[in-house]
Design a protein around this motif. Structure first.
Motif, PDB file in Angstrom:
ATOM      1  N   PRO A   1       0.840  -1.261  -0.161  1.00  0.00           N
ATOM      2  CA  PRO A   1      -0.005  -0.183  -0.111  1.00  0.00           C
ATOM      3  C   PRO A   1       0.927   1.353  -0.014  1.00  0.00           C
ATOM      4  O   PRO A   1       0.348   2.276  -0.691  1.00  0.00           O
ATOM      5  CB  PRO A   1      -0.810  -0.160   1.447  1.00  0.00           C
TER       6      PRO A   1
ATOM      7  N   VAL B   1      -4.080  -2.102  -2.023  1.00  0.00           N
ATOM      8  CA  VAL B   1      -4.539  -2.403  -0.889  1.00  0.00           C
ATOM      9  C   VAL B   1      -5.115  -3.353  -0.541  1.00  0.00           C
ATOM     10  O   VAL B   1      -5.514  -4.008   0.568  1.00  0.00           O
ATOM     11  CB  VAL B   1      -5.105  -1.033  -0.354  1.00  0.00           C
TER      12      VAL B   1
ATOM     13  N   ILE C   1      -2.544   3.988   7.090  1.00  0.00           N
ATOM     14  CA  ILE C   1      -3.122   3.944   5.754  1.00  0.00           C
ATOM     15  C   ILE C   1      -3.815   5.458   5.288  1.00  0.00           C
ATOM     16  O   ILE C   1      -3.612   6.049   4.192  1.00  0.00           O
ATOM     17  CB  ILE C   1      -4.088   2.889   5.310  1.00  0.00           C
TER      18      ILE C   1
ATOM     19  N   PHE D   1      -8.651  -0.563   2.358  1.00  0.00           N
ATOM     20  CA  PHE D   1      -8.125  -1.272   3.504  1.00  0.00           C
ATOM     21  C   PHE D   1      -9.212  -2.005   4.354  1.00  0.00           C
ATOM     22  O   PHE D   1      -9.062  -3.053   4.884  1.00  0.00           O
ATOM     23  CB  PHE D   1      -7.295  -0.221   4.307  1.00  0.00           C
TER      24      PHE D   1
END
Length: 558
Positions: free
Chosen positions: A30, A64, A152, A175
């Motif tokens: 990611p 992701v 994230i 995510f």
């Protein structure tokens, strides 16, 4: 591969350590996605069309969701295969399989610890075992992913700096989808996977931050224009019959027809003068008191005796040709601008002592006087000031008019708390000759933009710099470069582009103020961008952008 890179034979076991190492490696994917987005935005800026949004969404989903889920699920399936005796089918060598039988305190045999037992969903909703064990799994399987989600989100926001934040949702929503897909992993495997994943999401912020945001020159780049398709010529219609000849009127009737009154120019050009206004022996304007005395004229409060209204009368010091051209230019500039926060011009007349500009009379106090007497403004009041003045300047720029002397004394706050931009006395339309006398300084040194101080041509970016300096003064009570002993020293500091050292660091507007006061004009955000950002901040704070700007910071908080 993770076992080869990092699989020490110490507690809790080499394969347990390898699981955390695998989680750390997966967390870099990611980060790579947000890094790619940040690099792309270096060239695209905030141009979010269907193509760029599709690319960003695809990057988020692949980096992701898809790749991390395939790898995480593969890790869990490998441990299940080993526990079921099918380790060779999972691609493990005989030497690697033999290490699974190693037994460690608390963990026990690794293949049973990692490949048997309940998955994440069963552990959280249908737990088996002691209450303490359930609390452990609840914290590990929820808190670790939530912490990873937070970082994230930060990666996404960092990748989309200097632009709308909503495209960052592509990453954190992806995510969340990854988390729900990972509930089929073995619970113990998932715990150690997230233990390695979380710290590397923190480290993933570093390369994205180092790439930096797109430059202001890219963000401010105008959108490409698409030429309209050529239209077919219209079908010719037959011409209507000619109108009847005009009726003849006697000459006496024509002589009595009223003539339309002369109007002030609505756009740059020659300013019409009322008939008979030149060389008039008297004046229709009765002066009440002198309001100010500047480089180009004296301003009086006066009463228009014909319309019975109060006006501001600005009279040139010397009735020479250059001064007259300056006054005419100011009249053209103000007549071309129609904005509620800009002073309005009514007329241009010849007074007994010189050419005079008749303007709207604004009751109120200059911003400089308010800040000097009562102290700095708070962020809400300063945000409203910045938004309204940016709108006023943008309206002037749309007409090709530059102000060139935005400063606290040229912003008047009326009794209702609304700010107005005044004194376009050195304003000029873009393309006009400068007409600046030798040795005459353009602008006020403490609030002059660096390029103006160096003698370069002024631009909308120069006005934007001066407005940001004025807002900084409203927040801190000092010019952004500080004060100098003499005007010449202040002008030299501006010409050297001395760093701004007196910004209000605790203000919510500090970041955008710093960007707007960049010494390089092309790197400054546009007034439209600044206004959008400030109004967005006010909306998030639950405040209206068009409220009063007279709220002052309490003294104990200064």
């Amino acid at each position: 591969m993770a076992h080869t890179l990092f699989g020490p034979g110490i507690w809790p076991g080499d394969w347990v350590w390898a699981t955390s190492a695998a989680g750390a490696l997966v967390a870099l994917i990611p980060a790579a996605g947000t890094l790619i987005v940040a690099i792309i935005r270096k060239g695209t800026g905030n141009r979010y069309d269907a193509v760029t949004l599709s690319v960003f969404a695809a990057i988020a989903v692949v980096t992701v969701v898809v790749l991390p889920w395939l790898l995480a699920n593969g890790i869990s399936e490998t441990f299940r295969a080993v526990n079921a005796g099918n380790g060779a089918a999972a691609g493990l060598s005989t030497g690697e399989l033999s290490t699974f039988d190693a037994k460690f305190p608390v963990v026990g045999v690794q293949q049973t610890y990692l490949g048997a037992g309940q998955n994440v969903y069963e552990t959280l909703f249908y737990p088996k075992g002691a209450q303490l064990s359930y609390v452990y799994y609840l914290i590990a399987l929820v808190a670790l992913p939530v912490g990873s989600l937070f970082f994230i989100m930060l990666q996404g926001r960092t990748a989309f700096r200097r632009g709308p934040k909503w495209p960052g949702r592509f990453f954190w929503i992806s995510f969340i989808l990854l988390f729900f897909l990972s509930v089929t992993m073995e619970a113990n495997t998932a715990v150690h996977f997230w233990l390695g994943f979380l710290p590397f999401t923190v480290l993933g912020l570093i390369p994205v931050a180092l790439v930096g945001p797109p430059p202001w020159s890219v963000i401010n780049r105008p959108e490409p224009r698409h030429e309209p398709e050529p239209q077919r010529p219209p079908v010719q219609k037959p011409l209507p019959p000619p109108p009847p000849p005009p009726k003849a009127y006697p000459a006496t009737a024509l002589a009595k027809a009223p003539e339309p009154p002369p109007l002030l120019a609505a756009a740059p050009g020659p300013v019409p003068m009322p008939p008979g206004s030149r060389n008039a022996g008297g004046s229709r304007y009765r002066r009440v008191r002198r309001l100010g005395h500047g480089g180009f004229g004296t301003v009086w409060e006066a009463v228009d005796t014909q319309l019975n209204r109060t006006v501001a009368l600005k009279i040139a010091h010397a009735p020479d040709r250059d001064t007259e051209e300056r006054m005419q230019r100011e009249a053209r500039a103000l007549a071309a601008v129609n904005h509620p926060n800009c002073v309005r011009v009514y007329d241009l007349v010849e007074e007994p002592d010189g050419l005079a500009l008749v303007m709207e009379y604004l009751e109120g106090r200059p911003l400089a006087e308010i800040v000097d007497g009562q102290g700095p403004m708070d962020d809400v009041a300063a945000g409203r000031l910045w938004s309204t003045m940016a709108g006023a300047l943008a309206a002037a720029h749309e007409k090709g008019v530059l102000h060139r002397d935005v400063k606290p004394s040229n912003v008047v706050v009326d009794p209702g708390g609304l700010a107005h931009l005044i004194d376009f006395g050195i304003a000029r339309s873009q393309g006009d000759s400068k007409m600046t006398a030798t040795g005459m300084m353009i602008g006020t040194p403490d609030f002059v933009a660096p390029e103006q101080a160096m003698g370069a041509q002024a631009s909308p970016a120069s006005d934007a710099w001066q407005l940001a300096a004025t807002v900084s003064y409203a927040l801190s009570g000092q010019p952004p470069r500080g004060t100098r002993e003499t005007p010449m020293a202040a002008l030299m500091a501006a010409a050297r582009a001395d760093p701004v050292t007196h910004l209000p660091q605790r203000s919510a507007h500090a970041r955008i103020l710093s960007a707007s006061l960049d010494p390089e004009p092309r790197r400054r955000p546009t007034l439209a961008f600044v206004r959008r950002e400030i109004e967005g901040w006010l909306a998030r704070a639950g405040k209206s952008p068009d409220g009063p700007v007279t709220r002052i910071v309490p003294r104990q908080h200064r």
